[in-house]
Design a protein around this motif. Structure first.
Motif, PDB file in Angstrom:
ATOM      1  N   ASN A 168       0.840  -1.184   0.000  1.00 33.72           N
ATOM      2  CA  ASN A 168       0.000   0.000   0.000  1.00 33.72           C
ATOM      3  C   ASN A 168       0.882   1.244   0.000  1.00 33.72           C
ATOM      4  O   ASN A 168       2.050   1.197   0.403  1.00 33.72           O
ATOM      5  N   ILE A 169       0.316   2.327  -0.454  1.00 30.90           N
ATOM      6  CA  ILE A 169       0.892   3.635  -0.162  1.00 30.90           C
ATOM      7  C   ILE A 169      -0.021   4.293   0.861  1.00 30.90           C
ATOM      8  O   ILE A 169      -1.200   3.949   0.967  1.00 30.90           O
ATOM      9  N   TYR A 170       0.518   5.235   1.618  1.00 31.32           N
ATOM     10  CA  TYR A 170      -0.251   5.880   2.682  1.00 31.32           C
ATOM     11  C   TYR A 170      -0.225   7.390   2.469  1.00 31.32           C
ATOM     12  O   TYR A 170       0.791   7.967   2.069  1.00 31.32           O
ATOM     13  N   GLU A 171      -1.378   7.993   2.742  1.00 32.16           N
ATOM     14  CA  GLU A 171      -1.471   9.450   2.681  1.00 32.16           C
ATOM     15  C   GLU A 171      -1.772   9.981   4.074  1.00 32.16           C
ATOM     16  O   GLU A 171      -2.748   9.579   4.711  1.00 32.16           O
ATOM     17  N   LEU A 172      -0.919  10.864   4.534  1.00 35.23           N
ATOM     18  CA  LEU A 172      -1.135  11.565   5.801  1.00 35.23           C
ATOM     19  C   LEU A 172      -1.566  12.985   5.465  1.00 35.23           C
ATOM     20  O   LEU A 172      -0.775  13.785   4.974  1.00 35.23           O
ATOM     21  N   MET A 196       3.303   8.519   1.506  1.00 34.62           N
ATOM     22  CA  MET A 196       4.382   7.854   2.233  1.00 34.62           C
ATOM     23  C   MET A 196       4.480   6.378   1.829  1.00 34.62           C
ATOM     24  O   MET A 196       3.477   5.728   1.511  1.00 34.62           O
ATOM     25  N   ILE A 197       5.705   5.870   1.873  1.00 34.68           N
ATOM     26  CA  ILE A 197       6.005   4.466   1.594  1.00 34.68           C
ATOM     27  C   ILE A 197       6.432   3.806   2.904  1.00 34.68           C
ATOM     28  O   ILE A 197       7.333   4.309   3.589  1.00 34.68           O
ATOM     29  N   PRO A 198       5.814   2.681   3.299  1.00 39.76           N
ATOM     30  CA  PRO A 198       6.173   2.066   4.584  1.00 39.76           C
ATOM     31  C   PRO A 198       7.561   1.423   4.558  1.00 39.76           C
ATOM     32  O   PRO A 198       7.994   0.896   3.532  1.00 39.76           O
ATOM     33  N   LEU A 199       8.254   1.489   5.703  1.00 43.48           N
ATOM     34  CA  LEU A 199       9.502   0.744   5.866  1.00 43.48           C
ATOM     35  C   LEU A 199       9.195  -0.737   6.046  1.00 43.48           C
ATOM     36  O   LEU A 199       8.050  -1.131   6.302  1.00 43.48           O
ATOM     37  N   LYS A 200      10.202  -1.557   5.948  1.00 42.76           N
ATOM     38  CA  LYS A 200      10.022  -3.009   6.041  1.00 42.76           C
ATOM     39  C   LYS A 200       9.469  -3.426   7.394  1.00 42.76           C
ATOM     40  O   LYS A 200       8.739  -4.420   7.496  1.00 42.76           O
TER      41      LYS A 200
END
Length: 422
Positions: free
Chosen positions: A321-325, A413-417
């Motif tokens: 997923n990508i995330y939007e804050l 935002m892109i999540p870290l592992k």
């Protein structure tokens, strides 16, 4: 009103500068000319024929009262009435229930004007070409105007303002025949005079406290920062003695560059936060981690947050997923009004499970709201957000909450592992 063949004018058109019941100055035409009289003698009396009315243009345009402040102004695209249907970008101003447009934002000369009461404002399906976000201004027996906005946010703001002007005596302009105004009476509203907004808007069944941190990393150190974070943080959170859960870790993709965002949950509120901080002060591995990390940072800031009672609790989810804050800085004193509106609106954003969490600040910069959303990709984000505008009631939420905002910001935002939110 009727039009007249062969350029003849009626007696009612001989007055100039007539003030209408709405207080608008209408620029009428001059008196009957000699040419009109010659046409009358040659062809006989003019026959009235129905005509579709249009924007008053040029010298025939309605006069705008300069003493009345505008309700809204901005750029819109206007479709030409010619056969080619060309688009022209014009500066529109909504004043005193009338919509005026100009060639540019200097507002030197009114190009046209339209009194809105009685008109219907309707959203059209998004276009595949520019402008994409379209709506119409319609009235039986009159010309329909097709206008376009550059973004869904602008579309929603214009829709709400124009609908309010089109039915000024109707109160809540987007209430439908299904009785949504009646249903709204049963939505719980909090009384701002009885308690602080933090107690009224946060969840009662939990005592969770959240901490969000923003780290601005030296560009050349971002990879090393991510590697160090992914190595150390899981070890710290594997200790059951720490009443702290890792909610999410991200790098900003679009927005402020070379930035890391971290979100933690403290189960037990402020006592859990203090307990965790005291234990970390005694943890040598954590102290070494902070020392090494500090060499990589340009700046950092944090906030303590509470979660809105009507939002989802942020739970781990599988990716990718990508995330939007989306961060909103509100005007002081408006948090409860914001919460009351979003308590109704959140249902419009649940179909695709995009809502992750909603928070408001307690310590740090105050009157700040964070909404966290998850999407499969940027295209999915666009389609999901556009779909919300076609749901009756979403535009009303935008109309009532936009005036509460001082500034707003969006981060992709892109999540870290190591992030539980993938």
């Amino acid at each position: 009103m009727v039009g007249w063949e062969r350029g003849c004018r009626s007696d009612n058109e001989t007055r100039i500068g007539t003030r209408t019941a709405t207080g608008i100055m209408v620029w009428g035409s001059n008196s009957v000319t000699g040419q009109d009289w010659n046409q009358y003698r040659e062809n006989g009396p003019c026959r009235p024929v129905p005509r579709v009315h249009t924007f008053g243009k040029g010298e025939q345009a309605m006069r705008r009262d300069p003493h009345i402040p505008p309700t809204m102004r901005g750029w819109l695209h206007k479709q030409d009435s010619s056969g080619l249907r060309l688009w022209k970008r014009r500066w529109f101003v909504l004043v005193d229930l009338c919509l005026y447009y100009y060639r540019d934002s200097s507002e030197q000369r009114v190009r046209g004007g339209l009194p809105l009461p009685g008109y219907r404002i309707r959203v059209l399906a998004p276009s595949t070409s520019s402008p994409r976000f379209l709506f119409t201004v319609e009235h039986p027996g009159m010309r329909s105007y097709v206008l376009g906005a550059d973004s869904p946010e602008e579309l929603g703001a214009w829709m709400c303002s124009l609908r309010h002007s089109a039915s000024p005596m109707g109160g809540a302009y987007s209430r439908d025949a299904e009785g949504s105004w009646f249903r709204s009476l049963f939505v719980h509203k909090v009384d701002p005079r009885k308690d602080a907004h933090s107690n009224l808007l946060s969840k009662k069944e939990t005592s969770n406290l959240y901490k969000i941190q923003f780290h601005n990393v030296k560009p050349e150190c971002l990879d090393a920062y991510n590697s160090l974070t992914e190595e150390v943080l899981p070890k710290l959170h594997s200790d059951a003695d720490y009443p702290c859960d890792l909610v999410g870790n991200w790098n900003t993709w679009y927005g402020e560059q070379d930035q890391a965002v971290h979100l933690w949950r403290f189960s037990g509120g402020y006592p859990a936060l203090m307990d965790c901080m005291n234990k970390l002060k005694q943890n040598k591995e954590y102290l070494d981690f902070r020392k090494e990390r500090s060499r990589m940072l340009l700046s950092r800031r944090n906030q303590l947050l509470l979660e809105f009672s009507f939002w989802n609790e942020p739970l781990p989810r599988k990716g990718p997923n990508i995330y939007e804050l989306r961060t909103y800085k509100l005007k002081p004193g408006t948090m409860i009004e914001w919460g009351n509106n979003w308590a109704r609106a959140i249902k419009y954003r649940q179909e695709n499970q995009e809502a992750v969490g909603g928070f408001f600040s307690q310590i740090g910069e105050l009157y700040v709201v964070h909404h966290l959303w998850a999407y499969k990709d940027l295209q999915s984000r666009e389609e999901t957000r556009n779909a919300a505008w076609r749901k009756r009631g979403w535009d009303e939420n935008v109309y009532y909450t936009v005036p509460l905002i001082r500034t707003m910001e969006s981060r992709i935002m892109i999540p870290l592992k190591i992030s539980p939110l993938q």
